[in-house]
Design a protein around this motif. Structure first.
Motif, PDB file in Angstrom:
ATOM      1  N   SER A  96       0.810  -1.214   0.000  1.00  0.00           N
ATOM      2  CA  SER A  96       0.000   0.000   0.000  1.00  0.00           C
ATOM      3  C   SER A  96       0.847   1.270   0.000  1.00  0.00           C
ATOM      4  CB  SER A  96      -0.922  -0.003   1.216  1.00  0.00           C
ATOM      5  OG  SER A  96      -0.176  -0.097   2.404  1.00  0.00           O
ATOM      6  N   ARG A 136       3.540   5.522 -12.733  1.00  0.00           N
ATOM      7  CA  ARG A 136       2.130   5.909 -12.920  1.00  0.00           C
ATOM      8  C   ARG A 136       1.269   4.672 -13.130  1.00  0.00           C
ATOM      9  NH1 ARG A 136       0.019  10.343 -11.297  1.00  0.00           N
ATOM     10  NH2 ARG A 136      -1.643   9.952 -12.788  1.00  0.00           N
ATOM     11  N   LYS A 137       1.808   3.689 -13.829  1.00  0.00           N
ATOM     12  CA  LYS A 137       1.057   2.450 -14.095  1.00  0.00           C
ATOM     13  C   LYS A 137       0.823   1.679 -12.796  1.00  0.00           C
ATOM     14  CE  LYS A 137       1.421  -1.844 -16.772  1.00  0.00           C
ATOM     15  NZ  LYS A 137       2.253  -2.601 -17.744  1.00  0.00           N
ATOM     16  N   SER A 167       0.751   2.997  -9.750  1.00  0.00           N
ATOM     17  CA  SER A 167       0.181   3.835  -8.687  1.00  0.00           C
ATOM     18  C   SER A 167      -1.284   3.527  -8.402  1.00  0.00           C
ATOM     19  CB  SER A 167       0.333   5.316  -9.050  1.00  0.00           C
ATOM     20  OG  SER A 167      -0.376   5.604 -10.256  1.00  0.00           O
ATOM     21  N   CYS A 168      -1.937   2.726  -9.261  1.00  0.00           N
ATOM     22  CA  CYS A 168      -3.333   2.365  -8.983  1.00  0.00           C
ATOM     23  C   CYS A 168      -3.434   1.404  -7.808  1.00  0.00           C
ATOM     24  CB  CYS A 168      -3.987   1.759 -10.223  1.00  0.00           C
ATOM     25  SG  CYS A 168      -3.149   0.268 -10.809  1.00  0.00           S
ATOM     26  N   LYS A 169      -2.348   0.670  -7.502  1.00  0.00           N
ATOM     27  CA  LYS A 169      -2.361  -0.284  -6.388  1.00  0.00           C
ATOM     28  C   LYS A 169      -1.430   0.121  -5.255  1.00  0.00           C
ATOM     29  CE  LYS A 169      -3.480  -4.362  -9.194  1.00  0.00           C
ATOM     30  NZ  LYS A 169      -3.027  -5.728  -9.608  1.00  0.00           N
ATOM     31  N   THR A 170      -0.431   0.931  -5.529  1.00  0.00           N
ATOM     32  CA  THR A 170       0.571   1.307  -4.532  1.00  0.00           C
ATOM     33  C   THR A 170       0.762   2.815  -4.549  1.00  0.00           C
ATOM     34  OG1 THR A 170       1.728  -0.793  -4.808  1.00  0.00           O
ATOM     35  CG2 THR A 170       2.941   0.981  -3.748  1.00  0.00           C
ATOM     36  N   GLN A 171       0.826   3.411  -3.356  1.00  0.00           N
ATOM     37  CA  GLN A 171       1.090   4.851  -3.234  1.00  0.00           C
ATOM     38  C   GLN A 171       2.604   5.055  -3.117  1.00  0.00           C
ATOM     39  OE1 GLN A 171      -0.653   6.703   0.162  1.00  0.00           O
ATOM     40  NE2 GLN A 171      -0.114   8.756  -0.470  1.00  0.00           N
ATOM     41  N   ASP A 210       1.512  13.337  -8.846  1.00  0.00           N
ATOM     42  CA  ASP A 210       0.230  13.985  -8.554  1.00  0.00           C
ATOM     43  C   ASP A 210       0.416  15.234  -7.701  1.00  0.00           C
ATOM     44  OD1 ASP A 210      -1.256  12.073  -9.922  1.00  0.00           O
ATOM     45  OD2 ASP A 210      -1.225  10.723  -8.215  1.00  0.00           O
ATOM     46  N   THR A 268      -7.101  13.596 -18.746  1.00  0.00           N
ATOM     47  CA  THR A 268      -7.201  12.385 -19.540  1.00  0.00           C
ATOM     48  C   THR A 268      -7.251  12.740 -21.010  1.00  0.00           C
ATOM     49  OG1 THR A 268      -9.601  12.402 -19.408  1.00  0.00           O
ATOM     50  CG2 THR A 268      -8.434  11.255 -17.665  1.00  0.00           C
TER      51      THR A 268
END
Length: 463
Positions: A387, A411-412, A414-418, A433, A457
């Motif tokens: 996480s 970036r790819k 980062s949807c699962k890991t901060q 971000d 986007t």
């Protein structure tokens, strides 16, 4: 080779174009926002300039009055001082207005930041609203299911009530039988009372016999140093009591002639034997425990070996995949040094960057080694996402093109890991971000500066 080099340069140029395009769009947005803020500030400044002009006109008018009546008031020094004090007060008011203008500009900046935060909060609230609607639908479905369950429970309750009436009837029959049983119990209780009286009499008789037996046992110990149990081993038919008494006296004389006898030896032997048997039992228990522990260790090692091999193969697969994506081709492989003892074996890393031969990782350049290590780290994160991950200048030795690939892959993931990345590279900053920096505007005073970066986007850009 030239074609590969041109294709690599073309990819590098396209990536730079994309990065500069995104940067130009971000700067245009900032320019538009700054223009709007500048217009608002100009309006405020115009307002305060009018107030300043009015105050300056008042000051000029007062100066004219002072010049007009100066000769008449030369002798009145105190009046002149009061007028000068008023002029000083007006100057202070002008300076105060300037400070207010600066404070208002600062307040405008704070309000703009609060506006951005409020917009973010509104977006979050809308998402929560949609989530609440979905939960309400689920609750309605659950209520419908519970109503069906309540109907079935009510039907079941009707059947249970009929069963309760039947049980009550059976209980009445049992209570009648219980009354007859209580009558029998009363008669048995009377017989028990009579038997208890007889038992008391027998206990008195038993106590008398036990006291006589104790007296005999004490005499047996005092005269022969034997317990009742030990004496039973020597029990035999003595025939004539007189002859037996003579033999006892003869044996006593023989015992006296033997001299001192270590009677404690028997107790010592008994204690030593008990100690030996206890230690032997402990030894057997320890051997059984060691055998069980060895069995458990063997099972754990087998399970660890199986899990290690499975995870190692998955990481090896991910490593090759990530390596190709980051390097734009090539291959990478993790190899066990000792396949027979995988839990203590070393691991070799064989890689083949695009356009080079297969070689050990230690033979690569510094940047290639760092990029390979990053690929290995990402392959582990793909298997076991965490996480939270902190990276401290991990891409410091990479060139601009590889830093851009690194930032794109973060970036790819980062949807699962901060990710929190400590960096000095611009492509990494552009892919983030939010950016946080520490500055020292005054000596010895550090200040944290933050900036959120809004990512658009492709659909928003097309619109």
């Amino acid at each position: 080779m030239d074609r590969l080099r041109y294709e690599s340069q073309l990819v590098h140029i396209n990536e730079n174009i994309k990065n500069w395009t995104a940067k130009i769009e971000m700067l245009q947005q900032e320019h538009h926002q700054n223009s709007r803020q500048e217009e608002e500030i100009k309006n405020e400044l115009e307002k305060y300039r009018e107030e300043q002009l009015k105050i300056e006109n008042d000051i000029i008018r007062l100066k004219e009055i002072i010049d007009k009546y100066q000769e008449a008031q030369r002798n009145n020094i105190s009046a002149r001082d009061e007028i000068l004090a008023e002029i000083t007060s007006y100057k202070i008011q002008v300076n105060s207005c300037k400070e207010n203008i600066a404070n208002i500009e600062m307040n405008i900046q704070n309000l703009l930041k609060e506006k951005e935060e409020l917009l973010d909060n509104i977006t979050c609230k809308n998402k929560e609203k949609e989530k609440t609607k979905n939960e309400i639908e689920l609750i309605k479905e659950e209520n419908f299911r519970l109503e069906k369950s309540i109907k079935s429970y009510q039907e079941e309750k009707t059947g249970k009530n009929m069963e309760i009436h039947r049980i009550i009837e059976e209980r009445k029959v049992i209570e009648e039988e219980l009354g007859e049983t209580n009558h029998i119990i009363e008669e048995v209780s009377k017989n028990i009372s009579l038997l208890n009286e007889e038992l008391t009499r027998l206990d008195v008789k038993k106590a008398k016999a036990e006291s006589e037996l104790d007296a005999i046992q004490n005499k047996l110990w005092d005269e022969y140093e034997l317990t009742y149990t030990n004496a039973l081993e020597f029990k035999k038919d003595i025939g004539s009591i007189t002859r037996a008494q003579n033999e006892i006296n003869e044996y006593k004389n023989q015992i006296k002639e033997l001299g001192y006898i270590n009677v404690v030896a028997i107790n010592e032997y008994t204690k030593t034997k008990e100690r030996f048997e206890f230690i032997t039992a402990q030894k057997v228990d320890m051997e059984d425990s060691v055998e069980k522990l060895n069995k458990i260790i063997y099972e754990i090692n087998a399970q660890m070996k199986q899990q290690f091999i499975e995870n190692f193969n998955l990481i090896n697969f991910n490593f090759n995949k990530v390596f190709k994506e980051l390097f734009g081709g090539g291959m990478a492989n993790l190899r066990l040094v000792d396949k027979e003892n995988v839990l203590e074996s070393g691991i070799e890393i064989d890689v083949q960057p695009p356009g080079k031969r297969l070689q050990n990782m230690m033979l690569l350049s510094g940047g290639e080694r760092a990029f390979t290590a990053i690929a290995l780290l990402f392959s582990i994160l793909l298997l076991k996402p965490v996480s939270f991950c902190v990276l401290d200048e991990i891409e410091a030795s990479l060139d601009e093109a590889n830093v851009a690939r690194f930032a794109s892959y973060i970036r790819k993931l980062s949807c699962k890991t901060q990710f929190i990345v400590i960096t000095h590279k611009k492509p990494t900053m552009e892919a983030s971000d939010a950016i946080y920096g520490v500055t020292m505007q005054e000596k010895g005073v550090s200040k944290v500066v933050s900036m959120k970066i809004n990512k658009k986007t492709d659909s928003e850009k097309a619109g």
